[in-house]
Design a protein around this motif. Structure first.
Motif, PDB file in Angstrom:
ATOM      1  N   VAL A  63      31.508  34.161  50.792  1.00 21.66           N
ATOM      2  CA  VAL A  63      32.866  34.668  50.559  1.00 21.66           C
ATOM      3  C   VAL A  63      33.304  34.703  49.095  1.00 21.66           C
ATOM      4  CG1 VAL A  63      33.695  33.974  52.842  1.00 21.66           C
ATOM      5  CG2 VAL A  63      33.949  32.383  50.899  1.00 21.66           C
ATOM      6  N   ALA A 105      48.216  44.142  54.489  1.00 15.90           N
ATOM      7  CA  ALA A 105      49.139  44.041  53.343  1.00 15.90           C
ATOM      8  C   ALA A 105      49.210  45.347  52.560  1.00 15.90           C
ATOM      9  CB  ALA A 105      48.712  42.890  52.419  1.00 15.90           C
TER      10      ALA A 105
ATOM     11  N   PHE B  98      48.860  39.881  50.040  1.00 15.99           N
ATOM     12  CA  PHE B  98      47.481  40.316  49.767  1.00 15.99           C
ATOM     13  C   PHE B  98      46.737  39.256  48.944  1.00 15.99           C
ATOM     14  CE2 PHE B  98      45.073  42.960  46.439  1.00 15.99           C
ATOM     15  CZ  PHE B  98      43.880  42.933  47.131  1.00 15.99           C
ATOM     16  N   ALA B 101      46.412  35.815  50.926  1.00 16.16           N
ATOM     17  CA  ALA B 101      45.432  35.917  52.012  1.00 16.16           C
ATOM     18  C   ALA B 101      44.016  35.984  51.444  1.00 16.16           C
ATOM     19  CB  ALA B 101      45.719  37.142  52.871  1.00 16.16           C
ATOM     20  N   THR B 102      43.863  36.706  50.339  1.00 16.42           N
ATOM     21  CA  THR B 102      42.546  36.810  49.704  1.00 16.42           C
ATOM     22  C   THR B 102      42.102  35.455  49.170  1.00 16.42           C
ATOM     23  OG1 THR B 102      42.916  39.122  49.113  1.00 16.42           O
ATOM     24  CG2 THR B 102      41.269  37.929  47.823  1.00 16.42           C
ATOM     25  N   ALA B 105      41.037  33.318  52.236  1.00 16.60           N
ATOM     26  CA  ALA B 105      39.797  33.742  52.910  1.00 16.60           C
ATOM     27  C   ALA B 105      38.579  33.548  52.024  1.00 16.60           C
ATOM     28  CB  ALA B 105      39.903  35.202  53.354  1.00 16.60           C
ATOM     29  N   THR B 106      38.750  33.711  50.703  1.00 12.06           N
ATOM     30  CA  THR B 106      37.585  33.683  49.816  1.00 12.06           C
ATOM     31  C   THR B 106      37.548  32.423  48.941  1.00 12.06           C
ATOM     32  OG1 THR B 106      38.662  34.900  47.999  1.00 12.06           O
ATOM     33  CG2 THR B 106      37.632  36.213  49.741  1.00 12.06           C
TER      34      THR B 106
END
Lengths: 320, 320
Positions: A63, A105, B98, B101-102, B105-106
């Motif tokens: 990731v 988003a 955005f 969330a990024t 997740a990463t």
């Protein structure tokens, strides 16, 4: 088979090297596979003949952003180029979260369905249109995987010696067996095609590894592999200086593993931006190459962006 | 002031044009502002002398990917370059979703705090270290904004005529007023500094617009603007062919507006990839330029990637 490098830098891009991305295809064939998709991967594609409409699957190794931040833009551009065929994305489950959250988003609607496959839960091999794709768990700061591509659909020849030994007469039955069909003979014997077919050649096998500090995790897969693509982020001296925190491999560690595993072809990539392409008094990619050569006598290649390596049927790898 | 274009293509990148990104700074000054951050913006920065450590704020005009997909990678690279100063991101609230969330997740951890400012709820101007930044709502498929930069901190001179007319004797009081301090005179009068200071010159004002199909929405802001940077995605003929769906402006529509609003300098950008840089029998950027020139007699410039435009104190804009 062709292996095309779309990015060869680790962490951040440089003027000459983009973030991770590797394309794989059968030579002369349009369908292709993408392994990792760092930011700017779609920009590199503009300098190749690879089309987003022919992309079969994207395999994400882990990731970290330098391996996946190009994915939303690539998916968006595939929509703008009118793609309608479903696209498979294999990767850690968080990749699905990243893409779905981004779509929500930023109001990104795709013109094609995406099939997410959680690499951690992938049962057996994935049938990838000309390739079997398998995954091997590696060791990094986050779950990381290598993707193992084995070509499928090789033509096979009849084992005539065995057919004769088993008194199976030549005729239409031989044709059926050659085409992979099982047959019931007039005398009642059930004949399985696979028992009477010989491999024309060994299927080619390419391993494309994600970030990994323990190359030996690939020992089992490496046994019959023709090519290993592996990160060599640092030389040993720099690896010792930065410490174990980043959990990357040195050129020495990868080269020693490849030598022990008797891998014929080793391609190194994912170089720290501190290594310059050439010149000056500082560190260069040449330092990484030199260190690897002292441990490995096989066919060693260091990838540059947009390099295309061709693996022929005999298993010989050359830079095109 | 310098305006540096990091990307001038709409939707998808081309071999010569990246996705939207514009840098703004006071000439000779390190701090800078980034307006939009399409994928590959950080790659373009490698070819400038703009440093991620000197970036004051990022202003995102709208959530479409070609205007923001470069943001996660840029934030990550700023961490890798050791940034510690807080960074302001102004944009639609979904940009915060955005990014957050990024990050989740990463597993992206930043080395500096990020201050998100929701542009829709921005009250009055934002104090941007040498600039006041205001936003104007535009018309597009999603909420889209123009950012209006007005330089601050201009030196002012004393209005000696008025001081004398009001019988304010020269002396230490004049110095206090010059420094912006209000003063109580021995006779009890309260004197406000701003009443006795004259502008040395008009502060420069630059409008950098997001995607927008109604340039007239900028009429009020344009009154005292020195430069308008606006999309001109198509020529009128192509705009009619694609229909109203995309909700972009034609070169004609923008140029007509700039002429009516008497804007001295107009820079067009965000060109559809169907317009080539030159040559052949197909559409070219020259077609967009020609259409705009027929409607607008001011200083018209069409942006290319890595173009730097310099706006001097007299309000003259030239390509450097």
């Amino acid at each position: 088979m062709d292996i095309i490098f779309l990015g060869t830098s680790s962490g951040t891009p440089t003027k000459t090297r983009n973030l991770s991305g590797v394309a794989l295809r059968k030579a002369g064939s349009k369908p292709w596979f993408l392994i990792d998709c760092g930011e700017g991967t779609q920009h590199r594609l503009l300098h190749t003949n690879l089309s987003l409409n022919s992309l079969q699957a994207v395999c994400i190794t882990h990731v970290h952003g330098d391996h996946c931040y190009g994915l939303p833009g690539l998916l968006a551009s595939a929509t703008m180029s009118g793609r309608s065929a479903a696209l498979t994305i294999i990767g850690p489950a968080a990749i699905r979260e990243f893409i779905e959250a981004t779509q929500k988003a930023t109001q990104l609607r795709l013109s094609y369905p995406v099939n997410f496959v959680d690499v951690a839960g992938m049962s057996g091999v994935f049938d990838g249109d000309g390739f079997d794709i398998d995954a091997v768990a590696l060791s990094h700061r986050v779950p990381s995987f290598a993707y193992v591509f084995v070509e499928t659909g090789l033509s096979r020849k009849l084992d005539v010696t065995r057919l004769k030994a088993d008194a199976i007469e030549s005729g239409p039955v031989w044709g059926q067996l050659q085409r992979g069909e099982d047959v019931i003979l007039p005398d009642g014997r059930v004949i399985c095609s696979r028992d009477y077919l010989l491999e024309v050649r060994k299927p080619r096998k390419v391993i494309i590894s994600g970030d990994n500090d323990t190359p030996a995790l690939l020992a089992e897969s490496a046994k019959s592999a023709h090519v290993l693509v592996h990160e060599a982020t640092y030389t040993e001296a720099v690896a010792e200086k930065v410490g174990a925190g980043p959990r990357h491999s040195s050129a020495k560690a990868v080269a020693q593993f490849a030598a022990e595993a008797a891998i014929a072809n080793l391609i190194l990539t994912h170089f720290s931006p501190r290594y310059k392409d050439s010149g000056g008094s500082g560190l260069t990619i040449g330092d990484i190459e030199l260190e690897a050569r002292t441990c490995y006598a096989g066919n060693l290649l260091l990838a540059n962006d947009l390099d295309m390596f061709h693996l022929d049927r005999a298993g010989t790898l050359i830079r095109r």
